[in-house]
Design a protein around this motif. Structure first.
Motif, PDB file in Angstrom:
ATOM      1  N   ILE A   3      53.834  61.290  15.295  1.00  0.00           N
ATOM      2  CA  ILE A   3      54.605  60.501  14.361  1.00  0.00           C
ATOM      3  C   ILE A   3      53.958  60.091  13.308  1.00  0.00           C
ATOM      4  O   ILE A   3      52.780  59.825  13.136  1.00  0.00           O
ATOM      5  CB  ILE A   3      54.822  59.177  15.345  1.00  0.00           C
ATOM      6  CG1 ILE A   3      55.813  59.320  16.491  1.00  0.00           C
ATOM      7  CG2 ILE A   3      55.642  58.148  14.488  1.00  0.00           C
ATOM      8  CD1 ILE A   3      55.772  58.203  17.460  1.00  0.00           C
ATOM      9  N   GLY A  42      59.189  61.122  16.348  1.00  0.00           N
ATOM     10  CA  GLY A  42      58.967  60.652  17.722  1.00  0.00           C
ATOM     11  C   GLY A  42      60.162  61.141  18.683  1.00  0.00           C
ATOM     12  O   GLY A  42      61.151  61.314  18.065  1.00  0.00           O
ATOM     13  N   GLU A  43      59.923  61.310  19.775  1.00  0.00           N
ATOM     14  CA  GLU A  43      60.959  61.761  20.769  1.00  0.00           C
ATOM     15  C   GLU A  43      61.849  60.675  20.975  1.00  0.00           C
ATOM     16  O   GLU A  43      63.042  61.015  21.311  1.00  0.00           O
ATOM     17  CB  GLU A  43      60.155  62.302  22.061  1.00  0.00           C
ATOM     18  CG  GLU A  43      59.260  63.734  22.036  1.00  0.00           C
ATOM     19  CD  GLU A  43      58.892  64.120  23.231  1.00  0.00           C
ATOM     20  OE1 GLU A  43      58.701  65.346  23.283  1.00  0.00           O
ATOM     21  OE2 GLU A  43      58.937  63.227  24.191  1.00  0.00           O
ATOM     22  N   ASP A  47      59.149  55.209  20.744  1.00  0.00           N
ATOM     23  CA  ASP A  47      57.639  55.445  20.412  1.00  0.00           C
ATOM     24  C   ASP A  47      57.196  55.320  18.862  1.00  0.00           C
ATOM     25  O   ASP A  47      56.221  54.468  18.679  1.00  0.00           O
ATOM     26  CB  ASP A  47      57.729  57.116  20.582  1.00  0.00           C
ATOM     27  CG  ASP A  47      57.890  57.548  21.984  1.00  0.00           C
ATOM     28  OD1 ASP A  47      58.344  59.069  22.326  1.00  0.00           O
ATOM     29  OD2 ASP A  47      57.622  56.928  23.059  1.00  0.00           O
ATOM     30  N   GLU A  48      58.457  55.464  18.036  1.00  0.00           N
ATOM     31  CA  GLU A  48      57.975  55.141  16.749  1.00  0.00           C
ATOM     32  C   GLU A  48      57.946  53.650  16.476  1.00  0.00           C
ATOM     33  O   GLU A  48      57.233  53.061  15.601  1.00  0.00           O
ATOM     34  CB  GLU A  48      59.205  55.663  15.574  1.00  0.00           C
ATOM     35  CG  GLU A  48      59.374  57.029  15.781  1.00  0.00           C
ATOM     36  CD  GLU A  48      60.669  57.781  15.320  1.00  0.00           C
ATOM     37  OE1 GLU A  48      60.692  59.142  15.084  1.00  0.00           O
ATOM     38  OE2 GLU A  48      61.515  57.041  15.378  1.00  0.00           O
ATOM     39  N   LYS A  50      56.828  51.363  18.666  1.00  0.00           N
ATOM     40  CA  LYS A  50      55.489  51.150  19.179  1.00  0.00           C
ATOM     41  C   LYS A  50      54.552  51.290  17.879  1.00  0.00           C
ATOM     42  O   LYS A  50      53.581  50.522  17.797  1.00  0.00           O
ATOM     43  CB  LYS A  50      55.247  51.815  20.419  1.00  0.00           C
ATOM     44  CG  LYS A  50      53.970  51.317  21.040  1.00  0.00           C
ATOM     45  CD  LYS A  50      53.803  52.028  22.231  1.00  0.00           C
ATOM     46  CE  LYS A  50      52.342  51.499  22.895  1.00  0.00           C
ATOM     47  NZ  LYS A  50      51.258  51.447  22.068  1.00  0.00           N
ATOM     48  N   GLN A  51      54.460  52.382  17.384  1.00  0.00           N
ATOM     49  CA  GLN A  51      53.574  52.791  16.266  1.00  0.00           C
ATOM     50  C   GLN A  51      53.615  51.683  15.144  1.00  0.00           C
ATOM     51  O   GLN A  51      52.593  51.404  14.859  1.00  0.00           O
ATOM     52  CB  GLN A  51      53.880  54.137  15.816  1.00  0.00           C
ATOM     53  CG  GLN A  51      52.785  54.500  14.973  1.00  0.00           C
ATOM     54  CD  GLN A  51      52.114  56.043  15.023  1.00  0.00           C
ATOM     55  OE1 GLN A  51      52.331  56.634  16.166  1.00  0.00           O
ATOM     56  NE2 GLN A  51      51.532  56.613  14.067  1.00  0.00           N
TER      57      GLN A  51
ATOM     58  N   TRP B  55      55.515  58.109  32.187  1.00  0.00           N
ATOM     59  CA  TRP B  55      56.007  57.328  31.106  1.00  0.00           C
ATOM     60  C   TRP B  55      56.131  55.982  31.057  1.00  0.00           C
ATOM     61  O   TRP B  55      56.754  55.403  30.289  1.00  0.00           O
ATOM     62  CB  TRP B  55      57.704  57.863  31.334  1.00  0.00           C
ATOM     63  CG  TRP B  55      57.858  59.417  31.623  1.00  0.00           C
ATOM     64  CD1 TRP B  55      58.887  59.552  32.549  1.00  0.00           C
ATOM     65  CD2 TRP B  55      57.549  60.232  31.200  1.00  0.00           C
ATOM     66  NE1 TRP B  55      58.947  61.187  32.714  1.00  0.00           N
ATOM     67  CE2 TRP B  55      58.135  61.644  31.777  1.00  0.00           C
ATOM     68  CE3 TRP B  55      56.358  60.738  30.109  1.00  0.00           C
ATOM     69  CZ2 TRP B  55      57.826  62.806  31.849  1.00  0.00           C
ATOM     70  CZ3 TRP B  55      56.172  62.136  30.031  1.00  0.00           C
ATOM     71  CH2 TRP B  55      56.836  62.975  30.611  1.00  0.00           C
ATOM     72  N   ARG B  58      55.968  54.419  27.795  1.00  0.00           N
ATOM     73  CA  ARG B  58      57.318  54.387  27.036  1.00  0.00           C
ATOM     74  C   ARG B  58      58.593  54.148  27.796  1.00  0.00           C
ATOM     75  O   ARG B  58      59.594  54.318  27.516  1.00  0.00           O
ATOM     76  CB  ARG B  58      57.399  56.120  26.708  1.00  0.00           C
ATOM     77  CG  ARG B  58      56.108  56.592  26.256  1.00  0.00           C
ATOM     78  CD  ARG B  58      56.241  58.045  26.079  1.00  0.00           C
ATOM     79  NE  ARG B  58      57.173  58.673  25.075  1.00  0.00           N
ATOM     80  CZ  ARG B  58      57.353  60.106  25.086  1.00  0.00           C
ATOM     81  NH1 ARG B  58      56.944  60.958  26.121  1.00  0.00           N
ATOM     82  NH2 ARG B  58      58.088  60.398  24.202  1.00  0.00           N
TER      83      ARG B  58
END
Lengths: 116, 99
Positions: A3, A42-43, A47-48, A50-51, B55, B58
């Motif tokens: 990312i 990000g997938e 995810d993005e 969180k970053q 996972w 996530r």
């Protein structure tokens, strides 16, 4: 795929490369409307998200969008659709960005950052 | 190892998308029984994705997707979803591009 977080220019060619390697025609992105940064690659939007949260962003300023490189320069370049946008506390009860003024801010931020 | 549990996240969600696509097609065609069967299979697969220990960091988006699918097909569509085929299709496409 790693990312990447951009706080200045993003070139269309970069988005095209990410799209080709990932989802084909789109790039998932999360913008921080306050810090004026954008995470891509990000997938999952989460995810993005969180970053950016790990980098000091506040969730209330984060919005998930999809970018379509082939539609750059048109209204269809940005799609407001992400699981992370569902936030009843901010009166946003769907995957879209329901507040049109917030949509406008996001479009303006992305427009400032994007370069052909 | 069960084959589904051996798949990547993209592949697992792509598989969910196949069932969601069937459920949406049945919904559009007015076939309630077929819709519910396919949606049930989609939720079963999503529960297996949620249970996959890989996972765990996530989970937020995966659990949210599961809840929205359940709300859309079995609830009152509280979150005004307009469908999920595009959301899950992206993962199927991405998993094929990675091969």
């Amino acid at each position: 795929m790693e990312i990447k977080v951009f706080d200045k220019e993003i070139y269309l060619s970069e988005l095209e490369k990410i799209a080709a390697e990932q989802f084909g025609d789109l790039v998932k992105a999360v913008v921080d409307i306050e810090k004026k940064v954008m995470a891509v690659g990000g997938e999952l939007h989460a995810d993005e998200e969180k970053q950016l949260l790990d980098g000091g962003s506040e969730q209330k300023n984060l919005w998930g969008i999809n970018l379509y490189p082939a539609k750059f320069g048109t209204e269809e370049f940005i799609e407001f659709d992400s699981m992370i946008n569902i936030r009843p506390s901010q009166n946003n009860r769907s995957r879209s960005v329901e507040d049109e003024s917030m949509q406008k801010k996001i479009r303006e931020l992305v427009g400032e950052m994007m370069h052909e | 190892m069960n084959s589904f549990e051996g798949l990547s996240l993209l592949e697992q969600l792509g598989n969910v998308g196949s069932e969601v696509g069937r459920a949406e097609a049945a919904k559009a065609g007015g076939d309630k029984e077929k819709e519910q069967l396919a949606a049930t299979r989609a939720l079963d697969l999503l529960d297996r994705v949620v249970a996959d220990p890989r996972w765990r960091p996530r989970l937020k988006e995966i659990v949210r997707a599961r809840n929205l699918v359940a709300d859309y097909f079995f609830g009152i569509n509280e979150f005004n979803s307009k469908g999920f085929e595009k959301y899950f299709y992206q993962f199927a496409l991405a998993s094929r591009l990675k091969r």
